[in-house]
Design an enzyme around this catalytic site. Structure first.
Site, short mmCIF file in Angstrom:
data_model
loop_
_atom_site.label_atom_id
_atom_site.label_comp_id
_atom_site.label_asym_id
_atom_site.label_seq_id
_atom_site.Cartn_x
_atom_site.Cartn_y
_atom_site.Cartn_z
N ASP A 149 0.84 -1.20 0.00
CA ASP A 149 0.00 0.00 0.00
C ASP A 149 0.88 1.26 0.00
O ASP A 149 2.06 1.20 0.38
CB ASP A 149 -0.88 0.04 1.26
CG ASP A 149 -1.85 -1.13 1.31
OD1 ASP A 149 -2.16 -1.69 0.24
OD2 ASP A 149 -2.28 -1.48 2.43
N1 URA Z 1 -1.25 -6.06 3.79
C1 URA Z 1 -1.74 -4.81 3.85
O1 URA Z 1 -2.77 -4.55 4.46
N2 URA Z 1 -1.06 -3.83 3.21
C2 URA Z 1 0.10 -4.03 2.55
O2 URA Z 1 0.68 -3.09 2.02
C3 URA Z 1 0.60 -5.36 2.52
C4 URA Z 1 -0.10 -6.35 3.14
#
Ligand code: URA
Length: 229
Positions: free
Chosen positions: A102
């Protein structure tokens, strides 16, 4: 990328030698002699050295990046800077992330132009483990270890999450190992137990361990590449 860096890499020569070769007018870009090592080479330009063309792209490339917050893993996003900002390689847009993070998640991203290789990392069939350092808002209870191991029902998902290993470090910090890559998986797993992830950092994918500072990248070793075979 700078012309002298490109030549040093592809000719296996030092920058001093490259500078001499440039001064000796042995290098052309798109048919024009270039003598400055600082010349910025763009991906589609044709480089000749001593009459021979130097291909701009090697066949398959594999890198790790330590992603800071604020960068997206998709390689074209109109609203945010992408991880390619950090990658000083020819034709960077041919690279893709083998498993995205993310915008606000930091840590290990593997980049490649080898689609089969990245499939082995991202496909649920291969159960490739990813290790995350998680910081949460509410204190962590030990009952979560079993809850995460047994699988969690995430909103609008048909099946439970696969067994995940939770290692609690202290009230607000844990290490979570998952073998899937569902959308926002870690944040949704903690949300499902009424907690909230305030910081998330990926430390490891399979046997590949993040070992470079934030904002830097490096080529993977052959052993690291082969570890996904
Ligand atoms: N899980 C998440 O919630 N975000 C990420 O960036 C990676 C795994």
């Amino acid at each position: 990328m700078r012309l002298d860096k490109f030549l040093a890499h592809h000719l296996g020569a030092s920058r001093t030698i490259v500078t001499k070769e440039l001064k000796a007018k042995k290098v052309t870009v798109d048919g024009e002699v270039i003598k400055s090592g600082a010349y910025q080479l763009s991906p589609k330009q044709i480089v000749h050295y001593d009459g021979y063309q130097i291909e701009q792209v090697t066949s398959q490339r594999y890198f790790m990046l330590n992603k800071p917050q604020g960068y997206v893993c998709s390689t074209d996003d109109p609203d945010h800077p992408t991880i390619l900002y950090f990658i000083d390689e020819p034709i960077p847009e041919k690279l893709h992330a083998a498993g995205r993070l993310d915008l606000d998640t930091t840590g290990l991203v593997l980049l490649t132009d080898d689609g089969k290789w990245s499939h082995r990392i991202t496909s649920p069939k291969h159960h490739c483990e990813k290790v995350y350092a998680v910081t949460v808002e509410q204190p962590l209870g030990i009952e979560l270890i079993d809850i995460f191991n047994n699988g969690i029902q995430l909103k609008s998902e048909k099946s439970l999450t696969k067994p995940a290993k939770l290692h609690i470090i202290d009230d607000f910090h844990a290490e979570l190992t998952i073998s899937e890559g569902r959308y926002h998986q870690v944040k949704r797993m903690f949300a499902a137990v009424n907690n909230h992830v305030v910081a998330l950092h990926r430390k490891q994918i399979g046997k590949v361990i993040l070992d470079i500072p934030e904002g830097e990248y490096r080529p993977l070793t052959q052993d690291e590449i082969d570890s996904f075979n």
